[in-house]
Design an enzyme around this catalytic site. Structure first.
Site, PDB file in Angstrom:
ATOM      1  N   THR A   1      41.420  44.553  23.301  1.00 12.34           N
ATOM      2  CA  THR A   1      40.534  44.058  24.346  1.00 12.34           C
ATOM      3  C   THR A   1      40.753  44.906  25.592  1.00 12.34           C
ATOM      4  OG1 THR A   1      39.867  42.121  25.604  1.00 12.34           O
ATOM      5  CG2 THR A   1      42.177  42.239  24.995  1.00 12.34           C
TER       6      THR A   1
ATOM      7  N   GLU B   1      40.312  37.188  22.349  1.00 13.39           N
ATOM      8  CA  GLU B   1      41.515  36.381  22.114  1.00 13.39           C
ATOM      9  C   GLU B   1      41.220  35.019  21.505  1.00 13.39           C
ATOM     10  OE1 GLU B   1      40.838  38.120  24.788  1.00 13.39           O
ATOM     11  OE2 GLU B   1      42.609  38.918  25.778  1.00 13.39           O
TER      12      GLU B   1
ATOM     13  N   LYS C   1      34.499  36.218  46.972  1.00 14.67           N
ATOM     14  CA  LYS C   1      35.184  35.296  47.878  1.00 14.67           C
ATOM     15  C   LYS C   1      34.637  35.497  49.279  1.00 14.67           C
ATOM     16  CE  LYS C   1      38.923  35.606  44.695  1.00 14.67           C
ATOM     17  NZ  LYS C   1      38.639  36.798  43.884  1.00 14.67           N
TER      18      LYS C   1
HETATM   19  P1  ADP Z   1      35.768  42.455  27.266  1.00 13.42           P
HETATM   20  O1  ADP Z   1      36.793  42.168  28.332  1.00 13.42           O
HETATM   21  O2  ADP Z   1      35.918  43.780  26.641  1.00 13.42           O
HETATM   22  O3  ADP Z   1      34.369  42.086  27.671  1.00 13.42           O
HETATM   23  P2  ADP Z   1      35.641  40.192  25.494  1.00 13.42           P
HETATM   24  O4  ADP Z   1      34.520  40.547  24.638  1.00 13.42           O
HETATM   25  O5  ADP Z   1      36.809  39.528  24.909  1.00 13.42           O
HETATM   26  O6  ADP Z   1      36.206  41.478  26.130  1.00 13.42           O
HETATM   27  O7  ADP Z   1      35.067  39.392  26.717  1.00 13.42           O
HETATM   28  C1  ADP Z   1      35.334  38.059  26.958  1.00 13.42           C
HETATM   29  C2  ADP Z   1      34.784  37.662  28.288  1.00 13.42           C
HETATM   30  O8  ADP Z   1      33.364  37.771  28.316  1.00 13.42           O
HETATM   31  C3  ADP Z   1      35.049  36.233  28.641  1.00 13.42           C
HETATM   32  O9  ADP Z   1      36.346  36.059  29.160  1.00 13.42           O
HETATM   33  C4  ADP Z   1      33.967  35.961  29.674  1.00 13.42           C
HETATM   34  O10 ADP Z   1      34.325  36.432  30.955  1.00 13.42           O
HETATM   35  C5  ADP Z   1      32.819  36.792  29.175  1.00 13.42           C
HETATM   36  N1  ADP Z   1      31.871  35.948  28.435  1.00 13.42           N
HETATM   37  C6  ADP Z   1      31.771  35.802  27.111  1.00 13.42           C
HETATM   38  N2  ADP Z   1      30.763  34.965  26.792  1.00 13.42           N
HETATM   39  C7  ADP Z   1      30.215  34.562  27.956  1.00 13.42           C
HETATM   40  C8  ADP Z   1      29.132  33.688  28.316  1.00 13.42           C
HETATM   41  N3  ADP Z   1      28.403  33.084  27.410  1.00 13.42           N
HETATM   42  N4  ADP Z   1      28.892  33.515  29.623  1.00 13.42           N
HETATM   43  C9  ADP Z   1      29.613  34.133  30.583  1.00 13.42           C
HETATM   44  N5  ADP Z   1      30.630  34.965  30.305  1.00 13.42           N
HETATM   45  C10 ADP Z   1      30.925  35.184  29.016  1.00 13.42           C
END
Ligand code: ADP
Length: 542
Positions: A185, A330, A439
């Protein structure tokens, strides 16, 4: 007293074996790198995966070895996963869009012994193989006739490798907690971190995905699996589909609106899963051509927040239900899914939509809560927001090689890095990633909410919001817009449009128009790059 039930370890080889026994004829349709379409089925995938396992064993691959795959979604990639995991080796998905240094780091960190590579990525690996010393051999996922003249180390054509194998390989028979898949990731700070799925976590997540409360994956459906196998475990579809006997359609490299439409229409797909960017491209194509989607009944959207405009358009113009889901690498990756529950079933459309647009409720295998900066639990009142934490059998308890140290708190909760609220009905709503939230004057502005509101403007093709430093307010929002082809709009048009949709103090201090917004390796807007691009930008209000 112990129950008197059999010890049947939850290993993923059993999933494709189940498919071979129960629905061997169900199809897997793949778009190849050259654009052609090929067809196979679960029975053949099982047979070929077993031969692949045998061939790998003959070449010295053993239990616990990590093997890279740099490939699009296609049947050979699926066979490779099962061929590896059947003998306790570990598929390690490599995102082809990684920066070279990240690729070198990840392959070296995982100590991948082989890499299976699609034709389109051969040049990338040729250019970088010197920096990938752990890789003994590269397997090119193509027919013999397509095998390129390559200088990749000990390159072998996938079909030749399969021919080296026998049918009498032994699969499974190991502990269900054995490692199964590895996916790095991006990690907000430091190096990428390896999420290591187990056979048990993959099986439990896939069972969850077949349930009605999650993705409702069924044999009656045909799924266009757009979400790449190198993105967060392909949202568990590579396991859930053979488990349920669902026909799989895989788009290979072609994810533009026209190509996606051709597969949805030509294969009569009833369900599909992808990040919002893909759906934006499809909806634009449909608008331009007037094409309809008579077969599709639902799309699962996750990876980043689903804009209201996408959900409404699918609902109203195409009769397609959008199911919004949240998760991360994760969490294997489904964390929440937004379904219509009885309490909201009879609400007026707009009110119901505000629930459906939330990221949703957690399935049985996910426990979730929000807490404040001191780690104190916050109420599920839909108002309080804080750090989103999760716990469950398909959620990481550490990263490969111990990177990042202990990632759980004393009670076993994993901090997702997202900020969220949870309402009394259990619907979770992401406010923002903690690093993206703006913020302003001691209060928080959700970049996601602003983006979604701006996306409703008819001229907006894509929008992103970042916080820029401000001497008085700490940070203030900047709205960055890509306009649809042939459309025009001014900054004032956007602020006028937003005026009755957001709180006054949320109004972006400026709107800039760009030709393109940068995307990260999983197709999401890269706020990191945007912040870099606009680091010297001075807001007009300063
Ligand atoms: P990367 O950090 O490479 O994008 P991931 O694919 O694991 O890795 O991303 C997970 C993140 O994507 C989540 O922690 C969240 O911030 C965001 N995310 C995933 N699905 C959604 C959603 N439906 N709405 C908003 N954010 C989302």
């Amino acid at each position: 007293m112990q129950g008197l039930m059999q010890d049947w370890q939850l290993t993923c080889d059993k999933i494709i074996a189940h498919a071979k026994t129960n629905h061997p004829q169900r199809e897997i349709v793949s778009r190849q790198v050259d654009g052609s379409i090929t067809r196979t089925n679960y029975g053949a995938v099982y047979d070929r995966a077993r031969k692949l396992s045998s061939a790998l064993q003959k070449r010295g691959i053993v239990f616990g070895d990590r093997i890279g795959t740099m490939a699009w979604n296609n049947a050979r990639h699926l066979e490779t996963w099962y061929g590896l995991i059947g003998i306790g080796a570990i598929y390690h998905t490599l995102n082809p869009r990684l920066f070279p240094q990240q690729l070198h780091y990840i392959v070296g960190h995982a100590q991948d012994r082989m890499i299976f590579v699609d034709l389109s990525f051969v040049p990338i690996l040729e250019a970088h193989q010197a920096a990938l010393p752990s890789v003994e051999c590269f397997v090119v996922l193509c027919d013999r006739a397509q095998m390129p003249d390559t200088n990749l180390r000990h390159a072998v054509c996938y079909e030749d490798l399969i021919d080296e194998g026998d049918d009498d390989v032994v699969w499974g028979g190991f502990d269900e907690n054995t490692a199964c898949g590895l996916c790095y990731t991006s990690g907000t700070t430091g190096n990428p971190k390896g999420v290591l799925y187990s056979h048990r976590s993959n099986t439990l997540m896939s069972l969850t995905c077949t349930s009605g409360g999650a993705m409702n994956i069924r044999g009656m459906d045909t799924c266009l699996m757009v979400v790449p196998m190198f993105h967060a475990n392909a949202w568990a579809l590579s396991f859930a589909a053979p488990m349920a006997g669902m026909k799989l359609v895989m788009p290979g490299p072609m994810m533009d609106g026209k190509s996606i439409f051709e597969l949805l229409d030509g294969e009569k797909c009833t369900v599909s899963a992808a990040v919002p960017t893909v759906w934006l491209m499809l909806l634009n194509y449909l608008e331009e051509t007037g094409a309809k989607l008579p077969h599709l009944n639902r799309v699962i959207i996750g990876g980043s927040a689903c804009p209201r405009a996408i959900m409404e358009k699918f609902d109203k113009d195409y009769g397609v239900q959008v199911i919004h889901a949240w998760g991360m690498t994760e969490t294997s990756p489904i964390g929440t899914v937004s379904h219509i529950e009885p309490e909201i079933a009879d609400l007026p459309y707009d009110e119901q939509l505000s629930y459906r647009l939330k990221q949703g409720r957690s399935p049985f295998v996910v426990e979730m809560k929000i807490s404040d900066d001191d780690g104190k639990d916050l109420p599920r009142d839909g108002k309080a927001f804080g750090a989103l934490k999760v716990r469950g059998p398909a959620i990481s308890n550490g990263y490969f090689g111990g990177e990042g140290g202990n990632v759980l708190d004393d009670e076993g909760w994993f901090d997702t890095g997202d900020v969220a609220s949870i309402d009394p009905l259990g619907y979770m709503q992401i406010t923002d990633r903690s690093k993206d939230v703006i913020k302003s004057g001691g209060e928080w502005i959700s970049s996601i909410d602003l983006e979604n509101a701006a996306m409703g403007h008819p001229a907006a093709a894509e929008c992103a919001v970042i916080g820029l430093p401000h001497p008085k307010w700490d940070e203030r929002p900047l709205l960055i817009v890509v306009l649809k082809d042939g459309m025009s709009a001014s900054a004032q048009d956007f602020t006028d449009y937003l005026a009755d949709k957001i709180a006054k103090w949320w109004m972006p201090d400026d709107v800039v128009f760009v030709g393109e917004i940068p995307h990260g390796p999983t197709g999401k807007v890269s706020k990191l790059d945007l912040r870099e691009q606009f680091k010297d930008y001075v807001l007009p209000t300063i």
